[in-house]
Motif scaffolding. Sequence first.
Motif, PDB file in Angstrom:
ATOM      1  N   ALA A   6      12.818  19.490  10.008  1.00 40.60           N
ATOM      2  CA  ALA A   6      11.393  19.395  10.340  1.00 40.60           C
ATOM      3  C   ALA A   6      11.076  20.148  11.632  1.00 40.60           C
ATOM      4  O   ALA A   6      10.094  20.891  11.704  1.00 40.60           O
ATOM      5  N   ILE A   7      11.909  19.959  12.655  1.00 46.88           N
ATOM      6  CA  ILE A   7      11.691  20.648  13.925  1.00 46.88           C
ATOM      7  C   ILE A   7      11.880  22.153  13.761  1.00 46.88           C
ATOM      8  O   ILE A   7      11.122  22.956  14.320  1.00 46.88           O
ATOM      9  N   LEU A   8      12.867  22.541  12.964  1.00 51.85           N
ATOM     10  CA  LEU A   8      13.134  23.963  12.724  1.00 51.85           C
ATOM     11  C   LEU A   8      12.005  24.596  11.910  1.00 51.85           C
ATOM     12  O   LEU A   8      11.631  25.757  12.148  1.00 51.85           O
ATOM     13  N   CYS A   9      11.460  23.851  10.965  1.00 51.55           N
ATOM     14  CA  CYS A   9      10.406  24.361  10.099  1.00 51.55           C
ATOM     15  C   CYS A   9       9.153  24.749  10.887  1.00 51.55           C
ATOM     16  O   CYS A   9       8.438  25.684  10.524  1.00 51.55           O
ATOM     17  N   LEU A  10       8.882  24.035  11.965  1.00 51.36           N
ATOM     18  CA  LEU A  10       7.666  24.258  12.754  1.00 51.36           C
ATOM     19  C   LEU A  10       7.846  25.336  13.816  1.00 51.36           C
ATOM     20  O   LEU A  10       6.967  25.495  14.673  1.00 51.36           O
ATOM     21  N   ALA A  65       5.099  15.314   6.466  1.00 47.84           N
ATOM     22  CA  ALA A  65       4.308  15.692   7.644  1.00 47.84           C
ATOM     23  C   ALA A  65       4.463  17.167   8.027  1.00 47.84           C
ATOM     24  O   ALA A  65       3.454  17.841   8.248  1.00 47.84           O
ATOM     25  N   PRO A  66       5.691  17.721   8.130  1.00 47.68           N
ATOM     26  CA  PRO A  66       5.789  19.141   8.482  1.00 47.68           C
ATOM     27  C   PRO A  66       5.104  20.061   7.472  1.00 47.68           C
ATOM     28  O   PRO A  66       4.457  21.042   7.856  1.00 47.68           O
ATOM     29  N   GLY A  67       5.226  19.739   6.178  1.00 45.42           N
ATOM     30  CA  GLY A  67       4.571  20.553   5.159  1.00 45.42           C
ATOM     31  C   GLY A  67       3.060  20.536   5.301  1.00 45.42           C
ATOM     32  O   GLY A  67       2.399  21.578   5.205  1.00 45.42           O
ATOM     33  N   VAL A  71       7.506  22.621  -1.595  1.00 49.02           N
ATOM     34  CA  VAL A  71       8.964  22.762  -1.659  1.00 49.02           C
ATOM     35  C   VAL A  71       9.636  22.032  -0.507  1.00 49.02           C
ATOM     36  O   VAL A  71      10.691  21.398  -0.692  1.00 49.02           O
ATOM     37  N   PHE A  72       9.035  22.075   0.684  1.00 52.89           N
ATOM     38  CA  PHE A  72       9.691  21.466   1.838  1.00 52.89           C
ATOM     39  C   PHE A  72       9.869  19.949   1.689  1.00 52.89           C
ATOM     40  O   PHE A  72      10.989  19.445   1.855  1.00 52.89           O
ATOM     41  N   PRO A  73       8.817  19.170   1.374  1.00 53.73           N
ATOM     42  CA  PRO A  73       9.052  17.725   1.191  1.00 53.73           C
ATOM     43  C   PRO A  73       9.950  17.406   0.006  1.00 53.73           C
ATOM     44  O   PRO A  73      10.697  16.423   0.045  1.00 53.73           O
ATOM     45  N   VAL A  74       9.898  18.226  -1.056  1.00 54.27           N
ATOM     46  CA  VAL A  74      10.794  17.998  -2.197  1.00 54.27           C
ATOM     47  C   VAL A  74      12.245  18.181  -1.764  1.00 54.27           C
ATOM     48  O   VAL A  74      13.133  17.390  -2.122  1.00 54.27           O
ATOM     49  N   ALA A  75      12.498  19.226  -0.967  1.00 49.36           N
ATOM     50  CA  ALA A  75      13.851  19.452  -0.459  1.00 49.36           C
ATOM     51  C   ALA A  75      14.295  18.302   0.436  1.00 49.36           C
ATOM     52  O   ALA A  75      15.455  17.883   0.400  1.00 49.36           O
ATOM     53  N   ALA A  76      13.375  17.788   1.244  1.00 44.79           N
ATOM     54  CA  ALA A  76      13.706  16.650   2.109  1.00 44.79           C
ATOM     55  C   ALA A  76      14.067  15.423   1.275  1.00 44.79           C
ATOM     56  O   ALA A  76      15.023  14.694   1.602  1.00 44.79           O
ATOM     57  N   ALA A  77      13.326  15.183   0.189  1.00 45.85           N
ATOM     58  CA  ALA A  77      13.629  14.044  -0.688  1.00 45.85           C
ATOM     59  C   ALA A  77      15.004  14.199  -1.331  1.00 45.85           C
ATOM     60  O   ALA A  77      15.787  13.237  -1.391  1.00 45.85           O
ATOM     61  N   LEU A  78      15.313  15.405  -1.808  1.00 49.56           N
ATOM     62  CA  LEU A  78      16.623  15.653  -2.411  1.00 49.56           C
ATOM     63  C   LEU A  78      17.730  15.495  -1.374  1.00 49.56           C
ATOM     64  O   LEU A  78      18.794  14.929  -1.672  1.00 49.56           O
ATOM     65  N   ARG A  79      17.497  15.984  -0.175  1.00 50.94           N
ATOM     66  CA  ARG A  79      18.491  15.876   0.912  1.00 50.94           C
ATOM     67  C   ARG A  79      18.770  14.409   1.243  1.00 50.94           C
ATOM     68  O   ARG A  79      19.927  14.011   1.395  1.00 50.94           O
ATOM     69  N   THR A  97      12.331   1.676  13.210  1.00 47.05           N
ATOM     70  CA  THR A  97      12.072   2.539  12.057  1.00 47.05           C
ATOM     71  C   THR A  97      10.597   2.533  11.692  1.00 47.05           C
ATOM     72  O   THR A  97      10.024   3.577  11.332  1.00 47.05           O
ATOM     73  N   MET A  98       9.949   1.350  11.790  1.00 48.20           N
ATOM     74  CA  MET A  98       8.517   1.276  11.516  1.00 48.20           C
ATOM     75  C   MET A  98       7.725   2.101  12.532  1.00 48.20           C
ATOM     76  O   MET A  98       6.711   2.723  12.184  1.00 48.20           O
ATOM     77  N   MET A  99       8.192   2.131  13.771  1.00 48.84           N
ATOM     78  CA  MET A  99       7.533   2.962  14.775  1.00 48.84           C
ATOM     79  C   MET A  99       7.641   4.438  14.416  1.00 48.84           C
ATOM     80  O   MET A  99       6.693   5.217  14.605  1.00 48.84           O
ATOM     81  N   ALA A 100       8.801   4.849  13.881  1.00 45.87           N
ATOM     82  CA  ALA A 100       8.964   6.228  13.420  1.00 45.87           C
ATOM     83  C   ALA A 100       8.012   6.523  12.263  1.00 45.87           C
ATOM     84  O   ALA A 100       7.407   7.607  12.196  1.00 45.87           O
ATOM     85  N   LEU A 101       7.872   5.571  11.354  1.00 45.38           N
ATOM     86  CA  LEU A 101       6.972   5.743  10.216  1.00 45.38           C
ATOM     87  C   LEU A 101       5.527   5.872  10.677  1.00 45.38           C
ATOM     88  O   LEU A 101       4.775   6.732  10.199  1.00 45.38           O
ATOM     89  N   ILE A 102       5.135   5.040  11.627  1.00 45.28           N
ATOM     90  CA  ILE A 102       3.764   5.089  12.156  1.00 45.28           C
ATOM     91  C   ILE A 102       3.521   6.409  12.880  1.00 45.28           C
ATOM     92  O   ILE A 102       2.444   7.014  12.766  1.00 45.28           O
ATOM     93  N   ALA A 103       4.525   6.877  13.628  1.00 46.94           N
ATOM     94  CA  ALA A 103       4.394   8.169  14.310  1.00 46.94           C
ATOM     95  C   ALA A 103       4.218   9.295  13.294  1.00 46.94           C
ATOM     96  O   ALA A 103       3.418  10.213  13.501  1.00 46.94           O
ATOM     97  N   GLY A 104       4.962   9.236  12.177  1.00 43.91           N
ATOM     98  CA  GLY A 104       4.815  10.245  11.135  1.00 43.91           C
ATOM     99  C   GLY A 104       3.442  10.217  10.496  1.00 43.91           C
ATOM    100  O   GLY A 104       2.821  11.271  10.260  1.00 43.91           O
ATOM    101  N   LEU A 105       2.912   9.025  10.208  1.00 45.33           N
ATOM    102  CA  LEU A 105       1.562   8.894   9.646  1.00 45.33           C
ATOM    103  C   LEU A 105       0.510   9.401  10.627  1.00 45.33           C
ATOM    104  O   LEU A 105      -0.442  10.087  10.231  1.00 45.33           O
ATOM    105  N   SER A 106       0.686   9.071  11.899  1.00 46.13           N
ATOM    106  CA  SER A 106      -0.259   9.537  12.920  1.00 46.13           C
ATOM    107  C   SER A 106      -0.205  11.051  13.070  1.00 46.13           C
ATOM    108  O   SER A 106      -1.223  11.703  13.330  1.00 46.13           O
ATOM    109  N   SER A 107       1.004  11.630  12.883  1.00 50.05           N
ATOM    110  CA  SER A 107       1.139  13.075  12.921  1.00 50.05           C
ATOM    111  C   SER A 107       0.325  13.725  11.806  1.00 50.05           C
ATOM    112  O   SER A 107      -0.330  14.757  12.013  1.00 50.05           O
ATOM    113  N   LEU A 108       0.352  13.129  10.632  1.00 48.24           N
ATOM    114  CA  LEU A 108      -0.460  13.629   9.524  1.00 48.24           C
ATOM    115  C   LEU A 108      -1.941  13.587   9.868  1.00 48.24           C
ATOM    116  O   LEU A 108      -2.689  14.539   9.604  1.00 48.24           O
TER     117      LEU A 108
END
Length: 286
Positions: A157-161, A95-97, A118-126, A30-41
């Motif tokens: 996220a994949i669909l959004c891009l 990251a996608p936003g 709106v996109f990250p807010v929707a992700a948080a609610l989801r 999970t930490m690797m996923a988090l690092i990948a997301g930060l690196s994507s940003l």
Amino acid sequence: MDDLNKAPDKPVGSNGQHLPLSKIIPNMITMMALIAGLSSLQKAINGEYEAAVLLLLAAAVFDVLDGAVARALNAQSEIGAQLDSFSDFLAFGVAPGIILYEWTLGDAGKLGWIAAVVFPVAAALRLARFNVMSKMSHDIPMWKKRFFTGVPTPAGAILCLFPLYIWFLFPETFEGFSSATPLVAVWAIIVAALMVSRIPTFSIKYMKIPPKMVVPTMAFVALMIAALFHAPWVTLPLICIAYAASIPWIFHTYRKLEKQHQAEEEHISSLAFGITTIEISSSEDD
């Protein structure tokens, strides 16, 4: 005296016992996923959009693996679940936003920023809704567990891009449309709405494959992985189109199963009511 000054061993596990390494492997993934997301940003801010998308895909792979590994090793934990939610929010919400905003939404004015928020807010609610529902999963029938409520955040996220993949393929054609940027904002808002909607989508966690389909399924997965490696910007739009097209079919399947199980429950209830009536009549005759 020496015994009094000696510091006791600090417990590592919640029960005062040291945890084996296997129990924290899912959290490390999970930490690797988090690092990948930060690196994507970071890549998106630097304008390296292809690298940003590929890192986002890596985060999605790690997100699938951490849950599978946790179940295989029987290493589920509350801290792992919370860490997974935070990682998903950053990697598949923020990251996608930011990627879309850095790429083109910044030129759409207020509408672009609204879509990026709106996109990250929707992700948080989801994710919040998913966490609440997962705690009540023991009350959910097995057939309903085969479906998610709304589009999952990694798929969202994949669909959004999707517009970005098209730009990778046809940059000059895409830029020729003056209305392309506002349409990207509208698309992001639509995907955000799908994530927080009540529309059922399929869950691969409870997917069962017939024995005769195991080898074809493995071959298909190998084909998709090879296609993603060698032609990602062709494969990803096709995956998005196939996923979006499957939503109406999955919705129809869900409604069909719902009606079927409701009919079965009503039949069982009527039988139970009939048996109760017979028992009451027999007791009155006695």
